[in-house]
Design an enzyme around this catalytic site. Structure first.
Site, PDB file in Angstrom:
ATOM      1  N   LYS A  80       0.847  -1.192   0.000  1.00 13.87           N
ATOM      2  CA  LYS A  80       0.000   0.000   0.000  1.00 13.87           C
ATOM      3  C   LYS A  80       0.884   1.245   0.000  1.00 13.87           C
ATOM      4  O   LYS A  80       1.911   1.273   0.697  1.00 13.87           O
ATOM      5  CB  LYS A  80      -0.889  -0.031   1.246  1.00 13.87           C
ATOM      6  CG  LYS A  80      -1.947   1.060   1.329  1.00 13.87           C
ATOM      7  CD  LYS A  80      -2.798   0.863   2.591  1.00 13.87           C
ATOM      8  CE  LYS A  80      -3.910   1.874   2.730  1.00 13.87           C
ATOM      9  NZ  LYS A  80      -4.708   1.670   3.958  1.00 13.87           N
ATOM     10  N   SER A 155      -9.640   1.760   3.066  1.00 14.21           N
ATOM     11  CA  SER A 155      -8.768   2.505   2.193  1.00 14.21           C
ATOM     12  C   SER A 155      -7.770   1.638   1.413  1.00 14.21           C
ATOM     13  O   SER A 155      -7.247   2.099   0.398  1.00 14.21           O
ATOM     14  CB  SER A 155      -7.989   3.542   2.987  1.00 14.21           C
ATOM     15  OG  SER A 155      -7.130   2.926   3.921  1.00 14.21           O
ATOM     16  N   SER A 179      -9.707  -0.564   7.266  1.00 12.40           N
ATOM     17  CA  SER A 179      -9.128  -0.336   5.938  1.00 12.40           C
ATOM     18  C   SER A 179      -8.426  -1.533   5.315  1.00 12.40           C
ATOM     19  O   SER A 179      -8.070  -1.484   4.133  1.00 12.40           O
ATOM     20  CB  SER A 179      -8.154   0.842   5.985  1.00 12.40           C
ATOM     21  OG  SER A 179      -8.854   2.057   5.886  1.00 12.40           O
TER      22      SER A 179
END
Lengths: 493, 110
Positions: A80, A155, A179
């Protein structure tokens, strides 16, 4: 002929060791899959072909000597983009960090490299991990591999979409209010948030420091265990890093659930949850009972207030953490006559609408005259949530609920009303407030053929029991690593 | 009691929230237009009304939690480790000069 990109980590690792597959071939299959899907998915912000090929070739050289570096030897991994990677652009999904080249690796990234991983690239996210759909990314949203008109969740939506599509075998995400777990649920993959402190936050661009935790996204529970064992460990560079024992979790996978006490959270099993999600979760609970677990209903009365507390605590911490983006040391600068003017213009130009909202919300909640009524009160409610959990775990070993009240929603359907987006996190937020581990396991498809995730929660440091239940849920659901339609043709299904 | 995700009594018990949004934006060092201030102020009002539900729970005698796990005095050995080179640290700065970050004037000229 199916692609090596669709192997699980466990299968690929075995094939690499047996010489049936090279790291270069595996990487090429992964990059080919990305080439096939990225125009629609936009799961990645950066794909680093050059470094990935060099890492794969180095992995093959070691394999040629009959050796391996670690459990992720030659495995293509995505990270990420809120974790810093030395020499590779890291933006956290924000325009304020466009072009930022970090001088060091996050500890979790170092751990991946030490374990032999081949880092494919950096995945898309809601700006600074604030959001539940990736629509808040400063670089455009990602899409869901099961229906490209829908969000992948967020996210860590890019990481979940990449793993579901096979353009990474596993990925790292970060979870502040769900997330990792919510996008995993929406993309039909496994997502796990470890106990707070188990994985170092050094090099994770901070959102809310008392809630943030890095964890794995994978296609199977076993692969989540393998990844967690690599990235967990004490790190002197993170003052909140856990100092105790770090057990192995692999033995949990085969132990079953006979004799375990499973609590269904009353507040997360009724109104507001989509009927398909509820019925899928009910049948998983039935199968846990058949496998020998004792099922009961457990009420956590403070659960209703957890969301409200979270949306004060997380923005308060974010407003402090994001003060570092001031146009001086890195990232964007918009000129101004004074430092204050330069800073205020830089931040206005660099932050997107959701990040701006949260900074202002947090600034307000912390400001003189409002601190006690908002931030202080939210911290006390956090204590009540933790007390509810403690009391619940006197009677049960794990708690279960849906991961998300709904399956993947349409792109653009919730962006106009921030509060409707916040409500998506209702099932996942309590574990962050408690610092406790939690995992989402894909269990079924809804009427629109969208994946449904089942959430298991355990007390802090309860990873062993968490994985026992997760492995049983995976077996009993018959999910069997189902692949999204987008990649079925390539998969040869 | 079931959690009401979209509607129900819990969302009807909203309180009026008064925000001086221009003051908050100044504290946060974000320069916003009048139109942006108005829009964000309205949105924050809605969010804060929901967040203010925390004020409904009785919390007398409840200690605030700032950290999820009991952890105190996390020490590490006091060892010198090589810092990031000055040039590397400055390499990402929008503007630097003679080994320092360069910023606009912080004091008014006489």
């Amino acid at each position: 002929m199916s692609s090596p990109a669709d192997l699980t980590l466990a299968e690929a690792a075995a094939a690499l060791r047996a010489g049936a597959l090279s790291a270069r071939e595996l990487l090429q299959a992964t990059l080919d899959r990305a080439l096939l899907t990225e125009a629609e998915l936009h799961a990645f912000l950066t794909i680093d072909h050059e470094r990935a090929r060099a890492a794969a070739d180095a992995a093959d050289e070691v394999l040629a000597r009959g050796e391996t570096t670690g459990p992720l030897h030659g495995i293509p991994v995505a990270v990420k983009d809120n974790m810093v990677t030395a020499g590779v652009e890291t933006t956290a999904g924000s325009q304020i960090l466009a072009g930022y080249i970090p001088p060091y690796d996050a500890t979790a990234v170092t751990a991946l490299k030490r374990a032999g991983a081949v880092i494919v690239g950096k995945t898309n996210l809601d700006e600074f991990a604030m959001g539940s759909s990736t629509e808040n990314s400063g670089y455009g949203p990602s899409a869901n591999p099961w229906d490209t008109g829908r969000v992948p969740g967020g996210s860590s939506g890019g990481s979940a979409a990449a793993v579901a599509a096979g353009s990474a075998m596993i990925a790292l995400g970060s979870d502040t209010g769900g997330s990792i777990r919510q996008p995993a649920a929406l993309c039909g993959v496994v997502g796990m948030k470890p106990t707070y402190g188990l994985v170092s936050r050094y090099g994770l661009i901070a959102f809310a420091s008392s809630l943030d935790q890095i964890g794995p996204i994978s296609r199977t529970v076993e692969d989540a265990v393998t990844t967690l064992e690599v990235i967990a460990g004490h790190d002197p560079l993170d003052a909140t890093s856990y100092r105790g024992e770090y057990p192995q979790y692999r033995s949990s996978l085969e132990r079953g659930v006979a004799g375990l006490r499973v609590g269904v959270v009353t507040e997360l099993a009724g109104e507001g949850i989509s009927p398909d999600v509820l019925s899928a979760c009910r049948s998983v609970v039935d199968s846990l009972a058949e496998a020998g677990a004792t099922i009961s209903e457990v009420s956590l009365p403070s659960m209703e207030y957890a969301l409200s507390a979270y949306y004060l605590i997380a923005p308060a911490e974010c407003s402090a953490n994001l003060a570092r983006f001031d146009g001086v040391r890195y990232g964007l600068r918009v000129e101004g006559a004074t430092v204050e003017e330069m800073t205020a213009r830089t931040r206005a130009a660099g932050f997107g609408p959701e990040v701006t909202r949260r900074i202002l919300l947090g600034t307000y909640a912390l400001s003189a005259g409002y601190y006690d009524a908002f931030y202080g009160q939210a911290q006390k409610v956090r204590t009540l949530v933790i007390q509810d959990f403690t009391k619940a775990y006197e009677g049960v070993d794990v708690l279960v609920s849906p991961t998300s009240p709904m399956t993947a929603f349409e792109l653009g359907s919730r962006t106009e009303d921030p509060l409707s987006m916040y409500l998506v996190d209702v099932c996942t937020i309590p574990s962050n407030l408690a610092g406790a581990p939690s995992i989402s396991v894909p269990v079924a498809l809804d009427v629109a053929s969208l994946p449904i995730g089942f959430q298991i929660m355990a007390p802090a440091l309860g990873e062993e029991v968490l994985f026992r239940v997760a492995a049983e849920v995976e077996r009993a659901s018959g999910w069997n690593d189902r692949r999204p339609p987008l990649v079925e043709a390539d998969h040869g299904v | 009691m079931a959690f009401r995700v979209r509607s129900g009594p819990i969302y009807n018990r909203r309180m009026a929230i008064d925000i001086d949004i221009a003051y908050v934006a100044r504290l946060a060092r974000i320069e916003l237009s009048e139109e942006e201030l108005e829009r964000i102020g309205r949105q924050l009002g809605g969010i804060l009304e929901h967040a203010a539900l925390v004020q409904e729970l009785p919390t007398d005698g409840i200690e605030p939690t700032s950290h999820p796990l009991p952890m105190v005095n996390s020490f590490r050995p006091d060892q010198v480790i090589p810092p990031i080179e000055r040039e590397t640290a400055l390499s990402q700065a929008p503007e630097s000069e003679e080994g320092y970050f360069r910023v606009p004037p912080t004091l008014e000229a006489e």
